[in-house]
Scaffold this active site. Structure first.
Site, PDB file in Angstrom:
ATOM      1  N   GLY A 238      37.270  44.893  56.659  1.00 43.56           N
ATOM      2  CA  GLY A 238      36.901  44.999  58.071  1.00 43.56           C
ATOM      3  C   GLY A 238      37.716  46.064  58.772  1.00 43.56           C
ATOM      4  O   GLY A 238      38.192  47.021  58.149  1.00 43.56           O
ATOM      5  N   SER A 239      37.913  45.879  60.057  1.00 44.54           N
ATOM      6  CA  SER A 239      38.632  46.856  60.863  1.00 44.54           C
ATOM      7  C   SER A 239      40.129  46.816  60.558  1.00 44.54           C
ATOM      8  O   SER A 239      40.665  45.814  60.064  1.00 44.54           O
ATOM      9  CB  SER A 239      38.410  46.579  62.346  1.00 44.54           C
ATOM     10  OG  SER A 239      39.041  45.365  62.728  1.00 44.54           O
ATOM     11  N   GLU A 260      40.843  45.997  52.616  1.00 48.17           N
ATOM     12  CA  GLU A 260      39.946  47.161  52.611  1.00 48.17           C
ATOM     13  C   GLU A 260      39.525  47.391  54.056  1.00 48.17           C
ATOM     14  O   GLU A 260      38.624  46.728  54.574  1.00 48.17           O
ATOM     15  CB  GLU A 260      38.725  46.904  51.721  1.00 48.17           C
ATOM     16  CG  GLU A 260      39.044  46.665  50.255  1.00 48.17           C
ATOM     17  CD  GLU A 260      39.465  47.916  49.512  1.00 48.17           C
ATOM     18  OE1 GLU A 260      39.516  49.003  50.141  1.00 48.17           O
ATOM     19  OE2 GLU A 260      39.755  47.821  48.315  1.00 48.17           O
ATOM     20  N   CYS A 294      32.401  52.110  55.675  1.00 50.69           N
ATOM     21  CA  CYS A 294      33.821  52.487  55.772  1.00 50.69           C
ATOM     22  C   CYS A 294      34.041  53.852  55.154  1.00 50.69           C
ATOM     23  O   CYS A 294      35.018  54.532  55.472  1.00 50.69           O
ATOM     24  CB  CYS A 294      34.702  51.430  55.123  1.00 50.69           C
ATOM     25  SG  CYS A 294      34.222  50.992  53.454  1.00 50.69           S
TER      26      CYS A 294
END
Length: 507
Positions: A238-239, A260, A294
């Site tokens: 995620g962020s 990640e 991403c």
């Protein structure tokens, strides 16, 4: 819809699964709306804390049995999961496309990644190797072996609602671990579909209940997992903001985290680049999944000698893009995930303009027939500077920033000059430029490509990045070691007990 029926998705679902059981969830209602047309697909009941604790208890019980299965036998179960995914590829790919908004081709590609990681894990199940070392003491043997960790918590993001979970689950299962999955609350039905597919295989093979679990909920579920000492490893995608919170919570209890996180990926286009090939890599990288990967290309760093020529090619290519329903394979760009994402996209455009950015392809929300969800936006391009605050930030949308450079050292410094470190690429036919980019003083990212864009990764290579991307590695190479604990063993097969380092201790 046909694919919902095929995947046994009903209008109302419980958001808790302990292996083969679906106990009644008692939390809030989560509605899944499709960004494709704005329609409500289904309503899911989120888990409450009692549901959560029941799942973890069942997972602990399952681990005690599952870890005793021989690794090749666990691999056989994963092989069958891969075969079942093959049978359901079309339906699951359509659901991914409809619930998340990515193109059907990308939805099918995501399911193919799940199939590929199952194939990888099957082979791995016979290669969970250790090392044998020579001991300094006569009559002794030393070796290392790996044991399963226990419960692996997986927190996944909406943009890859099934693939990234499978990267973790397939490897964790063959390693002897059990999984508890918190999918994104924006794409819960994809997770439920996966669980339905998996449980058909697990039930047939008498796999212990609780080896594969999903817990649907909001941020609180992720917080429970991060603070839970019963979960030795939490893998979170995620962020960067989310990853820092997970990493802090897991670290404070001395657990392990596999992170990640965000990317701010650049392609360097040198004067020696094949510009036609570079155009394909840049355009797909920037607009694929509507810029919600991403690994999406956020920046193009272009040599001044080819800057204007490549800019013309890029503007022309953007003029050919077709925006619309992602289930129609003629369209290149689908919607953003929701209206909050649209707002972030519009805010980023305004911030870029306020800092002096010049848009050579204008953005905006697409309106009219077929765009009623309000989630479709125009991919746009801005001439900008690398030190703009908005350029330093990852915006999950199809906004591409382009800039000039003079020397390769300058280009690499620009490429590296952001907080994130996931994916990078150089387009060149010059061997020296390519090798310099891949050298110790080149790209500082976890992924560095030559004549390939930043977006997309193959099963087999370890996926992940550095700096604010989190440092995690998933899906290939020796990533399996993350899901296991390493143990050093020394065996004395003599009738004497010499001590290490020649120490004497006579009684």
């Amino acid at each position: 819809m046909k694919f919902l029926a095929q995947l046994k998705i009903q209008k109302n679902n419980n958001g808790v699964s302990t292996g083969l059981l679906w106990p009644k969830a008692k939390g809030e209602k989560i509605q899944s709306f499709s960004p494709v047309d704005g329609n409500l697909i289904a309503t899911v009941t989120a888990a409450d804390k009692n549901n959560y604790d029941a799942v973890i208890a069942k997972a602990q019980e399952a681990f005690a049995a599952w870890r005793l299965w021989p690794a090749p036998k666990r691999g056989e179960i994963v092989r069958q999961v891969g075969e079942e995914l093959r049978k359901n590829k079309q339906s699951l790919g359509e659901l991914v496309s409809y619930e998340m908004g990515k193109s059907l081709q990308e939805g099918l590609g995501e399911v193919q990644e799940m199939i590929d990681i199952c194939d990888f894990a099957v082979g791995l199940s016979r290669q969970l190797h250790g090392l044998t070392m020579h001991s300094e003491r006569p009559g002794h043997r030393m070796y290392e072996q790996y044991h399963p960790l226990g419960i692996v918590g997986v927190i996944s993001a909406f943009n890859f609602p099934v693939a990234v979970w499978s990267w973790n689950a397939a490897l964790a299962w063959v390693c002897g671990d059990v999984c508890v999955w918190k999918p994104s609350e924006k794409t819960p039905l994809c997770a439920i579909a996966c669980q339905n597919i998996i449980q058909s295989i697990f039930k047939k093979n008498n796999v212990p209940e609780g080896v594969s679990n999903i817990i649907i909920g909001n941020r609180n579920v992720g917080e429970w997992m991060s603070n839970d000492t019963r979960i030795p490893l939490v893998s979170a995608t995620g962020s960067t903001r989310m990853g820092k919170a997970v990493g802090k919570a897991v670290g404070e209890r001395l657990g392990r985290s596999l992170l990640e996180l965000g990317g701010n990926n650049a392609i360097i286009i040198t004067k020696n680049a094949d510009l036609d090939m570079a155009l394909i890599g840049a355009a797909f990288g920037a607009v694929g999944t509507a810029g919600q990967r991403c690994t999406s290309t956020r920046r193009l760093i272009i040599h001044e000698s080819v800057y204007n020529k490549f800019k013309e090619k890029l503007v022309h290519a953007y003029g050919q893009l077709k925006i619309g329903n992602p289930l129609n394979e003629k369209n290149h760009v689908g919607p953003l995930i929701d209206k909050d994402a649209v707002k972030m996209y519009l805010d980023a455009i305004e911030k870029c303009k306020a800092e002096g950015g010049k848009f050579i392809v204008e953005g905006g929300v697409v309106k009219g027939k077929g765009f009623e969800s309000g989630c479709y936006v125009k991919p746009c391009i801005a001439e900008a500077k690398n030190n703009f605050a908005i350029v330093q930030h990852e915006t999950f949308a199809p906004i591409l920033y382009i800039m000039k450079y003079k020397t390769l050292d300058e280009a690499v410094a620009m490429q590296n000059g952001v907080p994130q470190g996931l994916s990078s690429a150089i387009m060149t036919t010059n061997l020296r430029e390519a090798e310099a980019f891949l050298s110790q003083s080149g790209s500082d990212c976890g992924i560095a490509n030559v004549n390939i864009g930043t977006s997309g990764a193959e099963i087999g290579g370890a996926f992940g990045g550095e700096k604010e991307t989190g440092g995690g590695r998933e899906s290939g190479s020796d990533a399996w070691k993350v899901y296991m604990r390493r143990q050093t063993n020394t065996i004395n097969y003599t009738n004497k007990l010499p001590l290490a380092q020649g120490i004497k201790f006579d009684l």
